[in-house]
Design an enzyme around this catalytic site. Structure first.
Site, mmCIF file in Angstrom:
data_model
loop_
_atom_site.group_PDB
_atom_site.id
_atom_site.type_symbol
_atom_site.label_atom_id
_atom_site.label_comp_id
_atom_site.label_asym_id
_atom_site.label_seq_id
_atom_site.Cartn_x
_atom_site.Cartn_y
_atom_site.Cartn_z
ATOM 1 N N LEU A 65 1.240 -1.693 0.071
ATOM 2 C CA LEU A 65 -0.179 -0.028 0.416
ATOM 3 C C LEU A 65 0.709 1.325 0.021
ATOM 4 O O LEU A 65 1.987 0.960 0.080
ATOM 5 C CB LEU A 65 -0.794 -0.413 1.403
ATOM 6 C CG LEU A 65 -1.662 -1.282 1.263
ATOM 7 C CD1 LEU A 65 -2.395 -1.487 2.409
ATOM 8 C CD2 LEU A 65 -2.721 -1.601 -0.326
ATOM 9 N N PRO A 68 0.791 5.011 5.288
ATOM 10 C CA PRO A 68 0.680 4.853 6.575
ATOM 11 C C PRO A 68 -0.378 4.865 6.349
ATOM 12 O O PRO A 68 -2.085 4.225 6.960
ATOM 13 C CB PRO A 68 1.295 5.613 7.719
ATOM 14 C CG PRO A 68 2.257 5.892 7.023
ATOM 15 C CD PRO A 68 2.064 6.161 5.599
ATOM 16 N N THR A 93 5.847 0.483 2.473
ATOM 17 C CA THR A 93 6.727 1.301 2.862
ATOM 18 C C THR A 93 6.036 2.294 3.746
ATOM 19 O O THR A 93 5.653 3.312 3.553
ATOM 20 C CB THR A 93 7.535 2.334 2.168
ATOM 21 O OG1 THR A 93 9.004 1.509 1.166
ATOM 22 C CG2 THR A 93 8.506 2.798 2.883
ATOM 23 N N LYS A 164 13.970 -0.139 6.342
ATOM 24 C CA LYS A 164 14.152 0.726 4.859
ATOM 25 C C LYS A 164 13.986 1.968 4.512
ATOM 26 O O LYS A 164 14.161 2.747 3.841
ATOM 27 C CB LYS A 164 12.730 -0.406 4.679
ATOM 28 C CG LYS A 164 11.426 0.608 3.222
ATOM 29 C CD LYS A 164 12.232 0.571 2.116
ATOM 30 C CE LYS A 164 12.011 0.980 0.939
ATOM 31 N NZ LYS A 164 10.552 0.291 0.314
ATOM 32 N N LYS A 225 6.570 11.334 0.792
ATOM 33 C CA LYS A 225 6.559 10.267 1.389
ATOM 34 C C LYS A 225 7.472 9.328 2.239
ATOM 35 O O LYS A 225 7.594 10.035 3.594
ATOM 36 C CB LYS A 225 5.352 9.458 0.950
ATOM 37 C CG LYS A 225 4.442 8.917 2.268
ATOM 38 C CD LYS A 225 5.362 7.637 2.246
ATOM 39 C CE LYS A 225 5.422 6.418 0.636
ATOM 40 N NZ LYS A 225 5.022 4.847 1.451
#
Length: 262
Positions: A65, A68, A93, A164, A225
């Site tokens: 996705l 968050p 991520t 990551k 992001k």
């Protein structure tokens, strides 16, 4: 073969799901934009009506996705529908905080592994992703992830998501730095090919390759992001400046990171 539910069929999720379908796993898919599932359905996957429908009978659930907010939104439907014994693998991520928040809400008998990936659409299609796994790695999870690439075991839940952020911000910062040095070379009257060739011989060689990559797709909006997720944990002045660069032109948000190249 374990029944797999795959949620999120964007530029990365679709080729990953194709890999699992080609490996013989019964696959149910869901995507917010339904038409993106059409090639997978044509190849034999089942299209679910929603996230809860997708995961209800799954042994393994995989999510890929955007951020968050998307992870939490999908979780609202998924968490009540997960059956005991199911294993959720999040390859998005979203940062370690989101992973820990989701893990704290798991129904009894359900486990979560954070397994974000390094590599773009070309590596996803080839099954050559670099998978950063945090949390439990039972045999079914290892088997499924093995179809997608090589696994690095990072430690406790959230550690894969944390690593990551470290690695992807090194990539983003590296591309930004290469772009600046290319601009400097042009200002100094140096041939662009000469600057690129010599930069490729030094420690920035990987960043140079990513700056000029044509088979990758990492939208500037997603890069921004990822930088925001990192800078939320500690002051990172250089990356904060990179974030300003990534968001300077909203009309370019969907373009690849190589858009920074002058």
């Amino acid at each position: 073969m374990d029944k797999i539910a795959f949620l999120g069929l964007g530029s990365m999720g679709a080729p990953m799901a194709h890999r699992l379908l080609a490996a013989g796993h019964p696959l149910t898919v869901w995507n917010r934009t339904r038409h993106k599932a059409a090639p997978l359905v044509a190849a034999g996957a089942h299209l679910a009506d929603g996230p809860a429908d997708a995961v209800r009978d799954a042994d393994v659930v995989i999510t890929m996705l955007a951020d968050p907010a998307a992870a939490h939104a999908v979780a609202e439907s998924v968490l009540p529908a997960l059956r005991p014994g199911a294993h959720w693998i999040d390859t998005s991520t979203v940062g370690p905080d989101t992973i820990r928040e989701l893990a704290a809400r798991l129904p009894e008998g359900v486990a979560l592994t954070d397994a974000p990936v390094m590599g773009s659409v070309d590596r996803a299609a080839a099954g050559e992703l670099w998978i950063l796994a945090g949390g439990p790695l039972p045999v079914p999870v290892r088997t499924v992830l093995g179809h997608l690439g090589d696994i690095t075991e990072c430690g406790a839940p959230g550690s894969g998501a944390a690593l990551k952020l470290v690695l992807i911000n090194a990539v983003i910062g590296g591309v930004a730095l290469v772009s600046e040095t290319l601009k400097l070379g042009r200002a100094l009257g140096l041939p662009a090919d000469l600057v690129r060739t010599e930069l490729s011989k030094g420690p920035l060689s990987g960043a140079v390759a990513r700056t000029f990559a044509e088979a990758s797709h990492f939208p500037l909006a997603l890069a921004a992001k990822d930088v925001s997720l990192a800078t939320a944990h500690t002051p990172l002045p250089l990356l904060e400046t990179v974030h300003e660069l990534l968001t300077a032109d909203p009309e370019s948000a969907a373009q690849d990171l190589s858009r920074l190249r002058p």
